[in-house]
Design a protein around this motif. Structure first.
Motif, PDB file in Angstrom:
ATOM      1  N   PRO A  99     -13.009  -5.494 -47.178  1.00 62.06           N
ATOM      2  CA  PRO A  99     -14.239  -6.217 -47.517  1.00 62.06           C
ATOM      3  C   PRO A  99     -15.370  -5.957 -46.532  1.00 62.06           C
ATOM      4  CG  PRO A  99     -12.669  -7.684 -46.490  1.00 62.06           C
ATOM      5  CD  PRO A  99     -11.957  -6.384 -46.670  1.00 62.06           C
ATOM      6  N   VAL A 100     -16.583  -6.168 -47.013  1.00 56.93           N
ATOM      7  CA  VAL A 100     -17.774  -6.057 -46.177  1.00 56.93           C
ATOM      8  C   VAL A 100     -18.225  -7.447 -45.716  1.00 56.93           C
ATOM      9  CG1 VAL A 100     -20.181  -5.307 -46.108  1.00 56.93           C
ATOM     10  CG2 VAL A 100     -18.475  -3.973 -47.366  1.00 56.93           C
ATOM     11  N   THR A 101     -18.153  -8.408 -46.610  1.00 54.80           N
ATOM     12  CA  THR A 101     -18.483  -9.791 -46.291  1.00 54.80           C
ATOM     13  C   THR A 101     -17.294 -10.661 -46.674  1.00 54.80           C
ATOM     14  OG1 THR A 101     -19.468 -10.157 -48.480  1.00 54.80           O
ATOM     15  CG2 THR A 101     -20.949  -9.433 -46.703  1.00 54.80           C
ATOM     16  N   ARG A 102     -17.281 -11.884 -46.188  1.00 55.00           N
ATOM     17  CA  ARG A 102     -16.152 -12.748 -46.499  1.00 55.00           C
ATOM     18  C   ARG A 102     -16.177 -13.127 -47.975  1.00 55.00           C
ATOM     19  NH1 ARG A 102     -14.206 -17.833 -47.164  1.00 55.00           N
ATOM     20  NH2 ARG A 102     -12.129 -18.237 -46.273  1.00 55.00           N
ATOM     21  N   GLU A 103     -15.157 -12.711 -48.682  1.00 59.52           N
ATOM     22  CA  GLU A 103     -14.968 -13.076 -50.069  1.00 59.52           C
ATOM     23  C   GLU A 103     -13.595 -13.713 -50.184  1.00 59.52           C
ATOM     24  OE1 GLU A 103     -15.412  -9.497 -52.279  1.00 59.52           O
ATOM     25  OE2 GLU A 103     -17.553  -9.274 -51.825  1.00 59.52           O
ATOM     26  N   THR A 104     -13.358 -14.407 -51.278  1.00 65.40           N
ATOM     27  CA  THR A 104     -12.078 -15.064 -51.454  1.00 65.40           C
ATOM     28  C   THR A 104     -11.409 -14.616 -52.753  1.00 65.40           C
ATOM     29  OG1 THR A 104     -13.137 -16.979 -52.494  1.00 65.40           O
ATOM     30  CG2 THR A 104     -12.698 -17.112 -50.128  1.00 65.40           C
ATOM     31  N   HIS A 157     -12.793 -20.758 -40.077  1.00 64.74           N
ATOM     32  CA  HIS A 157     -13.390 -21.415 -38.915  1.00 64.74           C
ATOM     33  C   HIS A 157     -13.923 -20.433 -37.879  1.00 64.74           C
ATOM     34  CE1 HIS A 157     -11.641 -24.971 -40.673  1.00 64.74           C
ATOM     35  NE2 HIS A 157     -10.433 -24.448 -40.592  1.00 64.74           N
ATOM     36  N   ARG A 158     -13.677 -19.147 -38.073  1.00 68.46           N
ATOM     37  CA  ARG A 158     -14.175 -18.122 -37.155  1.00 68.46           C
ATOM     38  C   ARG A 158     -15.364 -17.409 -37.772  1.00 68.46           C
ATOM     39  NH1 ARG A 158      -9.140 -14.291 -36.612  1.00 68.46           N
ATOM     40  NH2 ARG A 158      -8.554 -15.230 -38.627  1.00 68.46           N
ATOM     41  N   ALA A 159     -16.201 -16.826 -36.911  1.00 73.31           N
ATOM     42  CA  ALA A 159     -17.249 -15.947 -37.412  1.00 73.31           C
ATOM     43  C   ALA A 159     -16.573 -14.742 -38.063  1.00 73.31           C
ATOM     44  CB  ALA A 159     -18.152 -15.503 -36.270  1.00 73.31           C
ATOM     45  N   TYR A 160     -16.964 -14.449 -39.293  1.00 71.62           N
ATOM     46  CA  TYR A 160     -16.265 -13.416 -40.044  1.00 71.62           C
ATOM     47  C   TYR A 160     -16.629 -12.022 -39.548  1.00 71.62           C
ATOM     48  CZ  TYR A 160     -14.070 -11.022 -43.951  1.00 71.62           C
ATOM     49  OH  TYR A 160     -13.258 -10.225 -44.706  1.00 71.62           O
ATOM     50  N   ARG A 161     -15.589 -11.224 -39.281  1.00 71.63           N
ATOM     51  CA  ARG A 161     -15.764  -9.842 -38.832  1.00 71.63           C
ATOM     52  C   ARG A 161     -14.914  -8.968 -39.756  1.00 71.63           C
ATOM     53  NH1 ARG A 161     -14.782  -9.802 -32.445  1.00 71.63           N
ATOM     54  NH2 ARG A 161     -15.704  -7.717 -32.686  1.00 71.63           N
ATOM     55  N   PRO A 162     -15.548  -8.239 -40.659  1.00 69.14           N
ATOM     56  CA  PRO A 162     -14.801  -7.524 -41.707  1.00 69.14           C
ATOM     57  C   PRO A 162     -13.716  -6.590 -41.189  1.00 69.14           C
ATOM     58  CG  PRO A 162     -17.140  -7.508 -42.205  1.00 69.14           C
ATOM     59  CD  PRO A 162     -17.002  -8.080 -40.823  1.00 69.14           C
ATOM     60  N   MET A 163     -14.028  -5.787 -40.186  1.00 71.39           N
ATOM     61  CA  MET A 163     -13.021  -4.843 -39.707  1.00 71.39           C
ATOM     62  C   MET A 163     -11.866  -5.566 -39.033  1.00 71.39           C
ATOM     63  SD  MET A 163     -13.980  -1.940 -40.799  1.00 71.39           S
ATOM     64  CE  MET A 163     -13.050  -0.721 -39.884  1.00 71.39           C
ATOM     65  N   ARG A 164     -12.163  -6.655 -38.340  1.00 79.37           N
ATOM     66  CA  ARG A 164     -11.093  -7.448 -37.717  1.00 79.37           C
ATOM     67  C   ARG A 164     -10.245  -8.124 -38.781  1.00 79.37           C
ATOM     68  NH1 ARG A 164     -10.281  -6.248 -32.257  1.00 79.37           N
ATOM     69  NH2 ARG A 164     -12.317  -5.790 -31.335  1.00 79.37           N
ATOM     70  N   ALA A 165     -10.882  -8.558 -39.850  1.00 78.42           N
ATOM     71  CA  ALA A 165     -10.132  -9.165 -40.948  1.00 78.42           C
ATOM     72  C   ALA A 165      -9.201  -8.139 -41.593  1.00 78.42           C
ATOM     73  CB  ALA A 165     -11.090  -9.742 -41.987  1.00 78.42           C
ATOM     74  N   TYR A 166      -9.723  -6.941 -41.792  1.00 80.09           N
ATOM     75  CA  TYR A 166      -8.896  -5.877 -42.342  1.00 80.09           C
ATOM     76  C   TYR A 166      -7.751  -5.552 -41.383  1.00 80.09           C
ATOM     77  CZ  TYR A 166      -7.564  -1.315 -44.232  1.00 80.09           C
ATOM     78  OH  TYR A 166      -6.861  -0.255 -44.754  1.00 80.09           O
ATOM     79  N   GLY A 167      -8.076  -5.451 -40.080  1.00 81.24           N
ATOM     80  CA  GLY A 167      -7.046  -5.173 -39.086  1.00 81.24           C
ATOM     81  C   GLY A 167      -5.970  -6.243 -39.069  1.00 81.24           C
ATOM     82  N   GLN A 168      -6.373  -7.518 -39.217  1.00 82.66           N
ATOM     83  CA  GLN A 168      -5.391  -8.595 -39.260  1.00 82.66           C
ATOM     84  C   GLN A 168      -4.448  -8.416 -40.457  1.00 82.66           C
ATOM     85  OE1 GLN A 168      -5.673 -13.327 -38.867  1.00 82.66           O
ATOM     86  NE2 GLN A 168      -6.413 -12.641 -40.857  1.00 82.66           N
TER      87      GLN A 168
END
Length: 296
Positions: A99-104, A157-168
């Motif tokens: 993702p680029v932005t936080r989506e659900t 609750h965290r500032a969204y970081r797309p690459m970190r989200a993908y890495g997680q």
């Protein structure tokens, strides 16, 4: 281009075996499905877009099927698993989003962890009674930038970081593989769980990336990419067909695409405590768990 030392014609004869590949309508999944079908497997393309899936499946030799599966919707995952019958030799958990932005997702999960991890977690557990050989889950080298935040897995609750989200989400793939294989081994099951990653492969995964991230990715493809997507699929194909022990993590063989090789796991990739806690949280979020005989 020189032929790699290990490539799809090296695959064993898979006649009589059944394989499911998620996200097989494009990119790594399409190549993986193509080569498994060429090797004789009854190949099921589990895809969100049926028309695109059929476009991939129709030219393939042998027996292929296209079935609807949206990993961002647990109802779709349950419907897919509920419609399954008969042995399933190999499950390839390949589909992914960046993702680029936080989506659900339809279930309210952050999209990267929802599709890449939780959707596959649920699918695997629901199909596990049918699986006879192995589960291969496709991770990424970007797992190294991931951190499992069990208190905020969905980035609420965290500032969204797309690459970190993908890495997680990709780190979650590795921990899921480890814990699943532990449970299978402890139960005495012959089924194995393995992981693979493609290196840097030009696929449609990043098609929505823009700005600095998109420009950096394009630069990487032009100058440091792990050849074309066909080479990126080699580690997955190797993990799916070679006689390897459970919890093996396979990566590309280098810039010349030699024999895919076992990757060294970092401590974060193989922490048993985090893996077990992530499993428990994933059970709570998806409402699925491994069958009783392997839930140990």
């Amino acid at each position: 281009m020189a032929q790699p030392l290990w490539y799809p014609p090296t695959l064993p004869d898979l006649t009589g075996r059944t394989v499911v590949v998620t996200g097989a309508n494009s990119g790594l999944g399409a190549v993986t499905a193509r080569e498994l079908a060429r090797a004789g497997a009854h190949t099921v393309l589990a895809v969100r877009d049926i028309a695109k899936g059929r476009a991939v499946a129709d030219p393939l030799p042998g027996r292929t099927e296209v079935r609807a599966l949206d990993l961002g919707d647990l109802d779709s995952v349950r419907a897919f698993a509920g419609g399954w019958s008969g042995p399933l030799d190999i499950l390839v958990n390949n589909a992914g989003v960046m993702p680029v932005t936080r989506e659900t997702t339809a279930d309210g999960f952050e999209s990267a962890v929802g599709v890449n991890h939780l959707g596959h977690f649920a699918l695997t557990n629901l199909l596990l009674p049918y699986i006879t050989d192995r589960i291969v889950t496709v991770s990424s080298g970007l797992a190294r930038i991931g951190h499992i935040d069990l208190a905020d897995l969905n980035w609420e609750h965290r500032a969204y970081r797309p690459m970190r989200a993908y890495g997680q989400s990709k780190l979650a793939n590795l921990l899921f593989t480890q814990e699943l294989d532990r449970r299978l081994t402890a139960s005495g099951s012959p089924v194995r769980a393995l992981a693979a990653h493609p290196g840097v492969a030009a696929t449609p995964l990043d098609r929505h990336l823009t700005g600095f991230v998109g420009a950096s990715t394009t630069f990487g493809y032009r100058f440091i990419a792990q050849k074309e997507v066909d080479y990126g699929a080699l580690p997955t194909l190797f993990a799916a067909t070679e006689d390897l022990p459970g919890n093996t993590y396979i990566g590309p063989g280098g810039r010349s695409s030699e024999l895919p090789r076992t990757e060294k796991r970092r401590k974060a990739d193989s922490d048993p405590g985090t893996a077990r806690r992530l499993w428990d949280l994933s059970v709570a979020l998806t409402g699925t768990d491994a069958p009783t005989e392997v839930a140990v």
